[in-house]
Write a protein that holds these residues in place. Structure first.
Motif, mmCIF file in Angstrom:
data_model
loop_
_atom_site.group_PDB
_atom_site.id
_atom_site.type_symbol
_atom_site.label_atom_id
_atom_site.label_comp_id
_atom_site.label_asym_id
_atom_site.label_seq_id
_atom_site.Cartn_x
_atom_site.Cartn_y
_atom_site.Cartn_z
ATOM 1 N N LEU A 119 11.902 101.591 -20.865
ATOM 2 C CA LEU A 119 11.058 102.171 -19.824
ATOM 3 C C LEU A 119 10.511 101.088 -18.900
ATOM 4 C CD1 LEU A 119 9.290 104.470 -18.558
ATOM 5 C CD2 LEU A 119 7.556 103.854 -20.267
ATOM 6 N N LEU A 120 10.010 100.006 -19.474
ATOM 7 C CA LEU A 120 9.431 98.927 -18.674
ATOM 8 C C LEU A 120 10.470 98.295 -17.755
ATOM 9 C CD1 LEU A 120 7.177 97.165 -21.366
ATOM 10 C CD2 LEU A 120 6.512 98.900 -19.678
ATOM 11 N N LEU A 121 11.678 98.139 -18.240
ATOM 12 C CA LEU A 121 12.740 97.549 -17.430
ATOM 13 C C LEU A 121 13.114 98.464 -16.266
ATOM 14 C CD1 LEU A 121 15.023 96.129 -20.267
ATOM 15 C CD2 LEU A 121 13.736 94.778 -18.607
ATOM 16 N N ILE A 122 13.282 99.749 -16.544
ATOM 17 C CA ILE A 122 13.655 100.697 -15.496
ATOM 18 C C ILE A 122 12.564 100.777 -14.428
ATOM 19 C CG2 ILE A 122 14.089 103.133 -14.989
ATOM 20 C CD1 ILE A 122 15.396 103.344 -17.752
ATOM 21 N N CYS A 123 11.318 100.854 -14.868
ATOM 22 C CA CYS A 123 10.208 100.948 -13.915
ATOM 23 C C CYS A 123 10.079 99.689 -13.071
ATOM 24 C CB CYS A 123 8.903 101.213 -14.668
ATOM 25 S SG CYS A 123 8.784 102.877 -15.377
ATOM 26 N N LYS A 132 8.171 102.418 -5.727
ATOM 27 C CA LYS A 132 7.677 103.626 -6.374
ATOM 28 C C LYS A 132 8.338 103.800 -7.735
ATOM 29 C CE LYS A 132 10.906 106.628 -3.824
ATOM 30 N NZ LYS A 132 11.013 107.810 -2.936
ATOM 31 N N ILE A 133 7.613 104.515 -8.607
ATOM 32 C CA ILE A 133 8.105 104.826 -9.939
ATOM 33 C C ILE A 133 8.148 106.347 -10.046
ATOM 34 C CG2 ILE A 133 7.717 104.575 -12.420
ATOM 35 C CD1 ILE A 133 6.078 102.066 -11.794
ATOM 36 N N ASP A 192 2.197 103.931 -10.797
ATOM 37 C CA ASP A 192 1.500 102.936 -11.618
ATOM 38 C C ASP A 192 0.566 103.611 -12.623
ATOM 39 O OD1 ASP A 192 2.713 100.898 -10.177
ATOM 40 O OD2 ASP A 192 1.069 100.762 -8.739
ATOM 41 N N ILE A 193 -0.137 104.644 -12.163
ATOM 42 C CA ILE A 193 -1.075 105.351 -13.029
ATOM 43 C C ILE A 193 -0.341 106.012 -14.194
ATOM 44 C CG2 ILE A 193 -2.717 107.267 -13.134
ATOM 45 C CD1 ILE A 193 -3.390 106.674 -10.198
ATOM 46 N N LYS A 194 0.771 106.645 -13.893
ATOM 47 C CA LYS A 194 1.526 107.344 -14.939
ATOM 48 C C LYS A 194 2.189 106.354 -15.896
ATOM 49 C CE LYS A 194 2.088 111.039 -11.659
ATOM 50 N NZ LYS A 194 2.901 111.535 -10.534
ATOM 51 N N ILE A 243 2.424 95.264 -14.614
ATOM 52 C CA ILE A 243 2.044 96.133 -15.729
ATOM 53 C C ILE A 243 3.078 96.018 -16.841
ATOM 54 C CG2 ILE A 243 1.762 98.523 -16.470
ATOM 55 C CD1 ILE A 243 0.617 99.183 -13.764
ATOM 56 N N ALA A 244 4.350 96.050 -16.455
ATOM 57 C CA ALA A 244 5.427 95.984 -17.446
ATOM 58 C C ALA A 244 5.395 94.672 -18.221
ATOM 59 C CB ALA A 244 6.781 96.156 -16.749
#
Length: 266
Positions: A119-123, A132-133, A192-194, A243-244
């Motif tokens: 998830l962190l890599l994709i985002c 955007k995410i 970012d919030i999500k 964040i990631a």
């Protein structure tokens, strides 16, 4: 530190981790496609093509790392340079998968670790490429990781999982509102919030606060370095990658993987 293989056969050991690396590199190639296409609402199953001449890539061109090396970093049709970030990202993903399995062995938390890092890599790719995410990334990740965290590997106490999600959502939403009220400009994006909400599900509320501080420090360091080089300040800076990175660092420590890493270097 003992390995999960339970055998002294070096050949089997190397083959196992080589297989995991290749497995991770293949996923890394897919993660790059997901991160680049979903924000643009492009079809994931559309054949890959050269960005310059639009020529469709052949299957062997898509082999992670090897395809790039065989093409010598250029399109076979027009000679356009292929960004080196593609094989580097595949190597990074393969290395992270290999490291996680080695440190965590095969247990429930390993599955959560691999999904969380994915998830962190994709985002990160999505936020850097399109600023955007998309919800289509964070919503399924929230549901899957919440179910896994509650059923397979609970935080102690179990409600820390739900509290972490709530704190993650409320904290970044509040910061975004304060930024808009005080500075008159949009602060944290919805993506970012999500993403931070999902991070809260995985690591809980207290490490989440550390993660926010670390992400903020990393972003300030980046801005400082960038300003020293370019002498300009970028008005729009994607916060998702910070964040990631901070979330992975917090999880690395929280999961015990950091202790195992330190043991290896003793």
């Amino acid at each position: 530190m003992q390995t999960f293989i339970g055998s002294n056969d070096l050949g089997s050991f190397l083959f196992t981790y080589f297989y995991i690396f290749v497995f991770g590199a293949c996923f890394g190639s897919f993660f790059m496609v997901v991160g680049l296409r979903l924000p643009q609402k492009e079809n994931l199953i559309t054949p890959s093509h050269c960005d310059a001449c639009q020529t469709k890539l052949k299957p062997w061109h898509l082999i992670p790392i090897i395809g790039y090396m065989a093409l010598k970093g250029r399109c076979s049709h027009c000679g356009h340079h292929i960004p080196i970030i593609y094989p580097l990202f595949e190597c990074l993903t393969g290395s992270l998968f290999m490291l996680i399995v080695y440190l965590m062995r095969f247990r429930a938390e390993t599955l959560i670790s691999l999904l969380f890092v994915s998830l962190l890599l994709i985002c990160t790719v999505s936020d850097i490429s399109a600023r955007k995410i998309p919800n289509i990334i964070t919503y399924p990740a929230f549901v899957i990781l919440l179910v896994l965290r509650l059923s397979l590997s609970q935080l102690d106490p179990w409600w820390f999982t739900l509290l972490g999600a709530g704190v993650g959502f409320a904290l970044l939403l509040l910061l975004g509102l304060l930024s808009y009220a005080l500075l008159g400009q949009k602060g944290m994006g919805g993506g970012d919030i999500k993403l931070f909400t999902v991070v809260g599900v995985v690591i809980g509320p207290i490490p989440l606060l550390v993660t926010l501080v670390l992400a903020s420090v990393l972003s300030l360091v980046y801005v400082g370095i960038d300003f020293a080089i370019t002498k300009t300040l970028k008005r729009k800076l994607p916060f998702g990658p910070f964040i990631a990175l901070a979330a992975f660092g917090s999880y690395l420590y929280l999961s015990g993987m950091w202790d195992h890493l330190m043991y290896l270097f003793k």
